[in-house]
Each structure stands twice: as structure tokens, then as C-alpha cells.
Design an enzyme around this catalytic site. Structure first.
Site, short mmCIF file in Angstrom:
data_model
loop_
_atom_site.label_atom_id
_atom_site.label_comp_id
_atom_site.label_asym_id
_atom_site.label_seq_id
_atom_site.Cartn_x
_atom_site.Cartn_y
_atom_site.Cartn_z
N ILE A 80 0.83 -1.21 0.00
CA ILE A 80 0.00 0.00 0.00
C ILE A 80 0.86 1.26 0.00
O ILE A 80 0.53 2.25 -0.65
CB ILE A 80 -0.96 0.00 1.21
N CYS A 81 1.97 1.22 0.73
CA CYS A 81 2.82 2.41 0.90
C CYS A 81 3.21 3.07 -0.42
O CYS A 81 3.12 4.30 -0.52
CB CYS A 81 4.04 2.08 1.74
#
Length: 173
Positions: A47-48
Site C-alpha cells: 500500500i505504501c
């Protein structure tokens, strides 16, 4: 008790990566500007990179609002620099909180895992926290919502639910 909206943001100086260079970044260097400080768990995750690249795409919007974006994780500057080879150039620095001290001060450190939650803080030009949002690791944040809130805060007026730039405020209150 952790930090709260309305309090002074904890000061810090962290080493970070901007472009190909390592530099020291201090919150004190941004007095007179707004700051969006966001914490993320780790480099090389799922996700980052979606959040980090979205903040970079919207950096011009933040700059037009006299705002500096700063991303922070517990990874080393060497990890950040290596990851940037995959991510590409960012328009703001990634900072290393390798000691976890800043994540702890901002109340986002998951002690037993040694990583930070997804924490976002908007800090005003006087160094006070005006907005904070901390949520679980599995959900990416909305950069558009952060921009909306930043715009609302900068009006200095009361902004109703779903307020957007250009819409009517409720006045000074």
C-alpha cells in the site's frame, strides 16, 4: 496521553533522502509554512508506494498552499534511496526514523512490531497540530481528503460537512 490537535507538534531532526542526496530535515526549518507529516509502515510494501507516489503527484497542490510534505518510516535512508530506484523521483523527502523516537513521540509506533501506523498530521505555520488521523495498516489514506482539510483549515472559517474549496463557509464563528 499522546499528542492532540491544538498542541505544539513535537520537534525533530531526521536524516532523509531527496533526489540522490541525504540531508537533515528539521521541523523547525518549516516555521511559517504548513506541513503535512505522514508516517507509513515500511518501504517495499504493497500500500505504501500507492500513497507515497500520490503525495508526490499532488505536491504542486500542496506547494500552492504553502505546504511542505514530509514522509516518514522507520527504514534507513539507504533503504529509502534503494526503494526510490523502483518508485522514481519524488517531489518531497522521505525521512528515516530508524530510532523510532519520532514515531513514538507522535503516538503512531506499534511497539511490538517496531513499525508505524498510517498517521497523518497537518501542522500550521506556528507549529501547532491542526489535524491528525491515524488508521490501520491495511487501508491507504486519501491524499484528496488531506488536501480538502488543509484548504478548509487555511480558510480560518467554519467549514461544514463535505465542504470543498470554492464552496460557502459558515463564517468565522
Amino acid at each position: 496521553m499522546g499528542i492532540q490537535v491544538g498542541q505544539c507538534a513535537p520537534c525533530f531532526t531526521l536524516q532523509g533522502v531527496v533526489g540522490e542526496k541525504f540531508e537533515d530535515f528539521s521541523l523547525d526549518n518549516y516555521k511559517g509554512k504548513w506541513v503535512v507529516l505522514f508516517f507509513y509502515p515500511l518501504d517495499f510494501t504493497f500500500i505504501c508506494p500507492t500513497e507515497i507516489t500520490e503525495f508526490s503527484k499532488k505536491d504542486g497542490d500542496f506547494k500552492s498552499l504553502n505546504t511542505q510534505v514530509l514522509g516518514v518510516s522507520i527504514d534507513s535512508v539507504f533503504s529509502h534511496k534503494t526503494w526510490l530506484k523502483d518508485l522514481g523521483k519524488l517531489n518531497y523527502p522521505l525521512l528515516s526514523d530508524i530510532t523510532k523516537e519520532v514515531s513514538r513521540k507522535y503516538g503512531v509506533l506499534i511497539e511490538d512490531k517496531g513499525i508505524a501506523l498510517r498517521g497523518t498530521f497537518i501542522i500550521d505555520p506556528e507549529g501547532k497540530i491542526k489535524y491528525q488521523l491515524v488508521h490501520d495498516l491495511g487501508v491507504g489514506r486519501s491524499v484528496e481528503e488531506i488536501l480538502r482539510v488543509l484548504n478548509a483549515l487555511q480558510t480560518g472559517e467554519l467549514c461544514p460537512v463535505e465542504w470543498k474549496p470554492g464552496k460557502k463557509t459558515l463564517g468565522k464563528g
